[in-house]
Scaffold this motif. Sequence first.
Motif, PDB file in Angstrom:
ATOM      1  N   GLY A   8      14.815  -8.445 -11.068  1.00 30.20           N
ATOM      2  CA  GLY A   8      13.562  -7.842 -10.614  1.00 30.20           C
ATOM      3  C   GLY A   8      13.459  -7.805  -9.094  1.00 30.20           C
ATOM      4  O   GLY A   8      12.824  -6.910  -8.529  1.00 30.20           O
ATOM      5  N   SER A   9      14.117  -8.743  -8.420  1.00 31.32           N
ATOM      6  CA  SER A   9      14.068  -8.765  -6.956  1.00 31.32           C
ATOM      7  C   SER A   9      14.934  -7.671  -6.342  1.00 31.32           C
ATOM      8  O   SER A   9      14.848  -7.406  -5.152  1.00 31.32           O
ATOM      9  CB  SER A   9      14.512 -10.137  -6.436  1.00 31.32           C
ATOM     10  OG  SER A   9      15.862 -10.393  -6.779  1.00 31.32           O
ATOM     11  N   ASP A 170      18.389 -10.612  -4.942  1.00 29.82           N
ATOM     12  CA  ASP A 170      18.274 -10.061  -3.576  1.00 29.82           C
ATOM     13  C   ASP A 170      18.816 -11.018  -2.511  1.00 29.82           C
ATOM     14  O   ASP A 170      18.541 -10.838  -1.333  1.00 29.82           O
ATOM     15  CB  ASP A 170      16.802  -9.709  -3.258  1.00 29.82           C
ATOM     16  CG  ASP A 170      15.905 -10.926  -3.234  1.00 29.82           C
ATOM     17  OD1 ASP A 170      16.291 -11.981  -3.761  1.00 29.82           O
ATOM     18  OD2 ASP A 170      14.788 -10.814  -2.677  1.00 29.82           O
ATOM     19  N   LYS A 215      16.478 -19.217 -14.076  1.00 32.36           N
ATOM     20  CA  LYS A 215      17.684 -18.397 -14.152  1.00 32.36           C
ATOM     21  C   LYS A 215      18.941 -19.281 -14.187  1.00 32.36           C
ATOM     22  O   LYS A 215      19.819 -19.085 -15.014  1.00 32.36           O
ATOM     23  CB  LYS A 215      17.738 -17.487 -12.920  1.00 32.36           C
ATOM     24  CG  LYS A 215      18.975 -16.575 -12.883  1.00 32.36           C
ATOM     25  CD  LYS A 215      19.022 -15.688 -11.658  1.00 32.36           C
ATOM     26  CE  LYS A 215      17.713 -15.067 -11.346  1.00 32.36           C
ATOM     27  NZ  LYS A 215      17.189 -14.309 -12.473  1.00 32.36           N
TER      28      LYS A 215
HETATM   29  P1  ATP Z   1      13.670 -11.489 -12.265  1.00 32.08           P
HETATM   30  O1  ATP Z   1      13.808 -12.801 -13.007  1.00 32.08           O
HETATM   31  O2  ATP Z   1      12.272 -11.062 -12.031  1.00 32.08           O
HETATM   32  O3  ATP Z   1      14.513 -10.439 -12.857  1.00 32.08           O
HETATM   33  P2  ATP Z   1      15.653 -11.908 -10.208  1.00 32.08           P
HETATM   34  O4  ATP Z   1      16.643 -12.031 -11.310  1.00 32.08           O
HETATM   35  O5  ATP Z   1      15.898 -10.830  -9.236  1.00 32.08           O
HETATM   36  O6  ATP Z   1      14.186 -11.784 -10.769  1.00 32.08           O
HETATM   37  P3  ATP Z   1      14.516 -14.266  -8.939  1.00 32.08           P
HETATM   38  O7  ATP Z   1      14.087 -15.104 -10.093  1.00 32.08           O
HETATM   39  O8  ATP Z   1      13.478 -13.540  -8.162  1.00 32.08           O
HETATM   40  O9  ATP Z   1      15.656 -13.273  -9.420  1.00 32.08           O
HETATM   41  O10 ATP Z   1      15.381 -15.177  -7.985  1.00 32.08           O
HETATM   42  C1  ATP Z   1      15.795 -14.715  -6.719  1.00 32.08           C
HETATM   43  C2  ATP Z   1      14.900 -15.303  -5.671  1.00 32.08           C
HETATM   44  O11 ATP Z   1      14.941 -16.721  -5.768  1.00 32.08           O
HETATM   45  C3  ATP Z   1      15.340 -14.989  -4.245  1.00 32.08           C
HETATM   46  O12 ATP Z   1      14.589 -13.899  -3.768  1.00 32.08           O
HETATM   47  C4  ATP Z   1      15.037 -16.271  -3.465  1.00 32.08           C
HETATM   48  O13 ATP Z   1      13.998 -16.081  -2.502  1.00 32.08           O
HETATM   49  C5  ATP Z   1      14.537 -17.252  -4.529  1.00 32.08           C
HETATM   50  N1  ATP Z   1      15.130 -18.592  -4.418  1.00 32.08           N
HETATM   51  C6  ATP Z   1      14.430 -19.744  -4.414  1.00 32.08           C
HETATM   52  N2  ATP Z   1      15.259 -20.785  -4.311  1.00 32.08           N
HETATM   53  C7  ATP Z   1      16.502 -20.289  -4.250  1.00 32.08           C
HETATM   54  C8  ATP Z   1      17.800 -20.881  -4.156  1.00 32.08           C
HETATM   55  N3  ATP Z   1      17.955 -22.221  -4.092  1.00 32.08           N
HETATM   56  N4  ATP Z   1      18.896 -20.062  -4.119  1.00 32.08           N
HETATM   57  C9  ATP Z   1      18.739 -18.721  -4.207  1.00 32.08           C
HETATM   58  N5  ATP Z   1      17.536 -18.104  -4.300  1.00 32.08           N
HETATM   59  C10 ATP Z   1      16.438 -18.868  -4.339  1.00 32.08           C
END
Ligand code: ATP
Length: 257
Positions: A8-9, A170, A215
Amino acid sequence: MILVKLGGSVITDKGRYRTFDKANVERLAKEIARSKVPVMIVHGAGSFGHVLAKKYHLKDGFSDEKQLKGVSQVSLDVRDLDLRVLGALQSAGLNCVSIPPSACCLMDDGKLTSFDLEIVHHYLDLGIVPVTFGDVVLDMKKGFGICSGDQLMAWLADEFDPERIVFCTDVDGIFSSDPHLNDDASMIEEVDRSVLARLPRSERWADVTGSIYGKIESILDLAKGREAMVINGRVRGRLERALRGEAVKGSRVIGDG
Ligand code: ATP
Ligand code: IP8
């Protein structure tokens, strides 16, 4: 076959309700098409799902009739997002169909317990790319719940045993802390359960499915004996190279068993 999650990001701006990142999705769609690798695609809900799912407490299940408007609106919004993703994939030359979890999945107390994959098998056999996504789903215990794209990835990985599993977010991979909030955060090339236990917790945007921590948990579960990578889906060419099996910057997640 390679199982890909477009986070989603990567496909939305998670900080602004229903903001689709058309340019990025179109580029990723072209990269997938150019790689010529057979794929199955899952995408996140981003700001088309998490903002209202949080407002209406959808993850906690049914407690109040007022939530039903939220169920209906989130369901509509994630379908809208899915159609936009499908449109980009099709314009890039990929023949794909949508598999909406609300119509073929069931959960029990927040856990995915049933996902009828016979249809998915048939589409794959025809050479059509199945596309599914984080959605509102019926929950046998709670009435309804939120099924994350990450849970769907785990289910599909178990059924289809993909050659490789790629999660696009992202940022470049998993870091020692949130790289958006901490300039000193360093990328961790190999992530196992002990790394997850040490990560400091923070949340920039509404995320009802556990943010990056949920995740990593899901990836650790699905990575048993398989290669799972977290890469940056906002850097041009990275997904294409990962699909072709080339070495790219990112974190490799090592499962428990
Ligand atoms: P969705 O679950 O909505 O599909 P996504 O798969 O794109 O989203 P997110 O759950 O948003 O992923 O995780 C990515 C975000 O996690 C990044 O934008 C970052 O700011 C945040 N984040 C927090 N802690 C960490 C970490 N330790 N390492 C990497 N990213 C992190
Ligand atoms: O974006 C969440 O799925 P995710 C689905 O993959 C909803 O975590 C509807 C919020």
